[in-house]
Design a protein around this motif. Structure first.
Motif, PDB file in Angstrom:
ATOM      1  N   PRO A 163       0.836  -1.203   0.000  1.00 50.73           N
ATOM      2  CA  PRO A 163       0.000   0.000   0.000  1.00 50.73           C
ATOM      3  C   PRO A 163       0.869   1.249   0.000  1.00 50.73           C
ATOM      4  CG  PRO A 163      -0.735  -1.553   1.676  1.00 50.73           C
ATOM      5  CD  PRO A 163       0.570  -2.057   1.173  1.00 50.73           C
ATOM      6  N   ASP A 164       0.333   2.307  -0.552  1.00 49.40           N
ATOM      7  CA  ASP A 164       1.103   3.536  -0.673  1.00 49.40           C
ATOM      8  C   ASP A 164       1.583   4.049   0.688  1.00 49.40           C
ATOM      9  OD1 ASP A 164       2.026   5.821  -2.358  1.00 49.40           O
ATOM     10  OD2 ASP A 164       0.647   6.921  -1.066  1.00 49.40           O
ATOM     11  N   LYS A 165       0.745   3.919   1.714  1.00 53.03           N
ATOM     12  CA  LYS A 165       1.109   4.454   3.020  1.00 53.03           C
ATOM     13  C   LYS A 165       2.208   3.651   3.704  1.00 53.03           C
ATOM     14  CE  LYS A 165      -2.530   1.992   5.585  1.00 53.03           C
ATOM     15  NZ  LYS A 165      -3.680   2.161   6.500  1.00 53.03           N
ATOM     16  N   HIS A 166       2.478   2.423   3.228  1.00 55.36           N
ATOM     17  CA  HIS A 166       3.525   1.589   3.821  1.00 55.36           C
ATOM     18  C   HIS A 166       4.765   1.470   2.933  1.00 55.36           C
ATOM     19  CE1 HIS A 166       1.007   0.437   7.140  1.00 55.36           C
ATOM     20  NE2 HIS A 166       0.100  -0.135   6.361  1.00 55.36           N
ATOM     21  N   LEU A 167       4.727   2.061   1.741  1.00 52.94           N
ATOM     22  CA  LEU A 167       5.857   1.909   0.816  1.00 52.94           C
ATOM     23  C   LEU A 167       7.143   2.493   1.393  1.00 52.94           C
ATOM     24  CD1 LEU A 167       6.827   0.998  -1.948  1.00 52.94           C
ATOM     25  CD2 LEU A 167       6.142   3.217  -2.872  1.00 52.94           C
ATOM     26  N   LEU A 168       7.051   3.646   2.040  1.00 54.80           N
ATOM     27  CA  LEU A 168       8.239   4.263   2.630  1.00 54.80           C
ATOM     28  C   LEU A 168       8.826   3.367   3.719  1.00 54.80           C
ATOM     29  CD1 LEU A 168      10.154   6.653   2.846  1.00 54.80           C
ATOM     30  CD2 LEU A 168       8.539   7.738   4.416  1.00 54.80           C
ATOM     31  N   ARG A 169       7.961   2.742   4.513  1.00 55.11           N
ATOM     32  CA  ARG A 169       8.451   1.852   5.574  1.00 55.11           C
ATOM     33  C   ARG A 169       9.178   0.640   4.987  1.00 55.11           C
ATOM     34  NH1 ARG A 169       3.191   3.273   7.497  1.00 55.11           N
ATOM     35  NH2 ARG A 169       3.275   4.490   9.435  1.00 55.11           N
ATOM     36  N   ILE A 170       8.600   0.057   3.935  1.00 59.81           N
ATOM     37  CA  ILE A 170       9.224  -1.113   3.310  1.00 59.81           C
ATOM     38  C   ILE A 170      10.562  -0.737   2.692  1.00 59.81           C
ATOM     39  CG2 ILE A 170       8.980  -2.831   1.486  1.00 59.81           C
ATOM     40  CD1 ILE A 170       7.226  -3.350   3.898  1.00 59.81           C
ATOM     41  N   ASN A 171      10.616   0.403   2.005  1.00 58.43           N
ATOM     42  CA  ASN A 171      11.881   0.849   1.419  1.00 58.43           C
ATOM     43  C   ASN A 171      12.923   1.134   2.495  1.00 58.43           C
ATOM     44  OD1 ASN A 171      10.988   0.667  -1.215  1.00 58.43           O
ATOM     45  ND2 ASN A 171      10.248   2.773  -1.278  1.00 58.43           N
ATOM     46  N   THR A 172      12.475   1.665   3.628  1.00 57.32           N
ATOM     47  CA  THR A 172      13.389   1.916   4.735  1.00 57.32           C
ATOM     48  C   THR A 172      13.946   0.618   5.296  1.00 57.32           C
ATOM     49  OG1 THR A 172      12.167   3.930   5.312  1.00 57.32           O
ATOM     50  CG2 THR A 172      13.626   3.013   6.986  1.00 57.32           C
TER      51      THR A 172
END
Length: 271
Positions: A163-172
């Motif tokens: 999901p878009d809201k979790h993409l930054l967390r996964i990339n981190t």
């Protein structure tokens, strides 16, 4: 009667709306329908890639240690690092084009599997006493080529799975994994090299690749092909990519700064 029926009619509608929101899997960051078990899919892929990355980094530093120990030549180490970095730098743009035109999951499986089989073959040759500097150079080149196609496919697949809201967390988390592997893998690789031997480190890299392939096989990755990119020539794809990057001046400055930093700190990393 109007007063009695109005509350009853509005309550089921509100409840139905909430139920639909909970039941709906939503959309991924790429705007595609998102699987309900998207977290399990990411976990399978991430666990496999973590195992592969750690064992691959360990094998790479074991090669560095062997070349340093057996030759004592700075030139030999420089040539080996050139073979490890140059193919990936030159082929990564083409790897991105291939990822846009073909099945990204298959690309990752082929890349991980090919590198694993090459490490297995190298381990068998090392175990037989047939280790040579050209063999290690060929191993570095093969691993670099595989990485040039694997990384773009992995980066292109993630927005379709999260999901878009979790993409930054996964990339981190991906960056955190790479940092941990780059810090811990040298010690891990040297430890395995000195305790189990050079061949064992190569066999461990093969096992890590098998875990990565298994994680990808268990995960369902959507196949999305850009029709415009599929019909274009490779040169046109590269030109369009450069134009897209050039539109943002800050992005050009960032790429230039990162490139300069890699040129400066790359030799220190090898040292």
């Amino acid at each position: 009667m109007t007063q009695n029926t109005h509350p009853r009619s509005s309550a089921p509608e509100a409840t139905s709306s909430r139920d639909c929101d909970i039941a709906s899997p939503g959309l991924s960051a790429a705007g595609l329908p998102l699987a309900k078990n998207w977290l399990a899919i990411i976990s399978f892929i991430w666990a496999g890639q973590a195992a592969s990355m750690i064992t691959s980094f360990a094998a790479g530093y074991a090669i560095v240690w062997y070349v340093t120990e057996s030759t004592g030549s700075a030139l030999a180490l420089a040539v080996m690092n050139l073979c490890a970095m140059l193919p990936m730098g030159l082929l990564s743009p083409f790897g991105g084009i291939v990822a846009d035109k073909h099945n990204r999951k298959l690309i990752m499986i082929v890349a991980d599997g090919a590198v694993g089989l090459i490490s297995l073959a190298a381990g068998l040759l090392i175990l037989a006493g047939d280790v040579s500097f050209p063999l290690l150079l060929a191993l570095c080149i093969a691993r670099s080529v595989g990485q040039a196609f694997h990384s773009p496919a992995m980066m292109a697949a993630m927005p379709m799975l999260v999901p878009d809201k979790h993409l930054l967390r996964i990339n981190t988390l991906d960056q955190l994994l790479a940092s941990i592997a780059s810090i811990g893998a040298p010690a891990f690789g040297i430890f395995l090299y000195t305790t189990l031997g050079f061949a064992a480190v190569m066999f461990l890299d093969f096992l890590g690749a098998c875990v990565a392939v298994l994680g990808l096989l268990l995960a369902k990755v959507p196949t999305v092909v850009d029709p415009a990119a599929a019909q274009q020539h490779v040169g046109a794809n590269l030109r369009d990519g450069w134009r897209a990057v050039a539109k943002t001046r800050g992005l050009l400055l960032l790429i230039g700064g990162v490139t300069l930093g890699m040129f400066i700190f790359g030799p220190l990393s090898a040292l």
